[in-house]
Design an enzyme around this catalytic site. Structure first.
Site, mmCIF file in Angstrom:
data_model
loop_
_atom_site.group_PDB
_atom_site.id
_atom_site.type_symbol
_atom_site.label_atom_id
_atom_site.label_comp_id
_atom_site.label_asym_id
_atom_site.label_seq_id
_atom_site.Cartn_x
_atom_site.Cartn_y
_atom_site.Cartn_z
ATOM 1 N N CYS A 364 0.837 -1.213 0.000
ATOM 2 C CA CYS A 364 0.000 0.000 0.000
ATOM 3 C C CYS A 364 0.867 1.257 0.000
ATOM 4 C CB CYS A 364 -0.968 0.007 1.177
ATOM 5 S SG CYS A 364 -2.216 -1.287 1.094
ATOM 6 N N ALA A 365 1.967 1.200 -0.757
ATOM 7 C CA ALA A 365 2.888 2.334 -0.852
ATOM 8 C C ALA A 365 3.462 2.388 -2.267
ATOM 9 C CB ALA A 365 3.991 2.214 0.184
#
Length: 406
Positions: A364-365
């Site tokens: 999630c980056a």
């Protein structure tokens, strides 16, 4: 009390299981931590013997459940050293807490021509809500870039602020790199420019004590499931004067004072105006048990043990050929890596065959992955129940994979 990893491990039932014929080495606590028996038991006991809907109930079970829920609110305030329990809002997790601030405080305080500052290392939960807010109101999203070692380019930061900066939204500890950001200096700089500060503490609260009053932040948010508590529950801290001035972002029961079809609706006071509907009372009870558990162990003692384990792991991993490590030498909680040119999913699959659980993917980056020009990374995270023996198994597993794949 002296910290004992053996005693801690005995409290976590899942650590007794095997995966693919091997003892489980759970190195994925940054995604979600395992639960001690105290948390499992507290939530089960509540549902077995104490469950009822909270608020407005005059019968014994409802009154007891309400009192227990509000006791955990006070407990969470104490855990963060908030000024009052009324500065604690129960949310589903970090993501909902950030969205609450973006949709309530943000809609009222950020307008066309204003700007919000984030960093290149943020989790999507601390990027996307601000992108959405900026798109709604015509504001600008500014980004603090990273150095190659995964620390912030601090020399760039002052130039990002101007009189139209409304908010700095920053993670305390990177969920990928383990970078611990210099919050005190960043918060002071933001306040000098009249901006508010939201801190994403999802990867911090399990690793060291947090004092929101000492930090001086305006908002602080974390998730229970990363702190050895249940899923679906988290905490948003907000300074009282900010929360009381904010409008609710969800409507329903419990968040109102009065409802009239002819005269409209008035709101409950904060924090209850932000808790529409029936709350996750069981999760709140479990969160309270988790807070008690880590507080009794001592976060300072936990931090000392984990930092010793981190130093051991970083040194041991040097024995793995072609291992690429991402992030600074001084870090907390996580070790992101790739093995040569092999895809992270392949490496993670091999490790799972050896009973070793790591996280693989973009974590999630995606902007951070773009910064390092890779589609994915493996991430091993170290928690208070992990051991040097598990680190040794990780190293041996990576060495074996390197030998097999070349």
């Amino acid at each position: 009390m002296t910290f004992s990893v053996e005693r801690v491990r005995a409290d976590f039932p899942v650590l007794n299981r095997e995966v693919n014929g091997q003892p489980l080495a759970y190195l994925d606590s940054a995604a979600s931590a395992q639960k001690p028996e105290a948390v499992i038991g507290a939530e089960a006991e509540f549902y077995r013997h104490g469950y009822a809907a909270v608020h407005r109930g005059i019968h014994t079970l409802s009154a007891e459940a309400t009192a227990r829920m509000e006791a955990v609110r006070q407990q969470a305030a104490n855990f963060l050293n908030a000024g009052s329990a009324e500065e604690v809002v129960f949310v589903r997790g970090t993501t909902e807490g950030i969205n609450l601030v973006a949709n309530s405080w943000g809609n009222a305080n950020v307008g066309a021509g204003d700007n919000i500052i984030i960093s290149e290392m943020e989790h999507h939960a601390n990027i996307v809500p601000w992108q959405m807010l900026c798109a709604r109101v015509g504001a600008e999203l500014r980004v603090i870039p990273l150095n190659p070692d995964g620390t912030l380019q601090l020399d760039v930061v002052p130039g990002l602020f101007d009189p139209r900066t409304r908010l700095l939204a920053i993670t305390e500890v990177s969920n990928v790199l383990g970078t611990e950001n210099p919050l005190a200096a960043l918060i002071a700089l933001a306040h000098q420019h009249g901006a508010k500060v939201l801190v994403d503490g999802a990867q911090a609260v399990m690793h060291h004590p947090v004092d929101v009053q000492a930090l001086g932040c305006d908002f602080y948010v974390f998730s229970g499931h990363k702190l050895y508590g249940p899923t679906g529950i988290g905490v948003l801290y907000g300074r009282s004067e900010l929360l009381q001035a904010m409008a609710p972002w969800e409507g329903g029961g419990s968040m109102i004072a009065t409802v009239s079809l002819t005269e409209g609706t008035t709101w409950n006071r904060a924090p209850w105006r932000f808790e529409a509907g029936t709350p996750n009372t069981g999760g709140i009870i479990g969160l309270g048990a988790a807070l008690t558990y880590v507080s009794q162990l001592g976060l300072t003692q936990i931090a000392e043990y984990e930092q010793t384990l981190m130093r051991y792991a970083l040194e041991a991993l040097r024995a793995v050929p072609d291992l690429i490590l991402y992030g600074p030498a001084q870090r907390k909680g996580v070790i992101a890596f790739n093995l040569g040119q092999h895809h992270a999913y392949d490496v993670g699959s091999f490790l799972d065959n050896y009973g070793i659980a790591v996280r693989t993917g973009h974590h999630c980056a995606m902007p951070l992955m773009a910064r390092y020009q890779v589609p994915a990374m493996c991430r091993a995270s170290l928690a208070m129940y992990n051991t040097t023996e598990e680190v040794d198994r990780l190293v041996a597993g990576l060495q074996r994979i390197h030998k097999l794949l070349g």
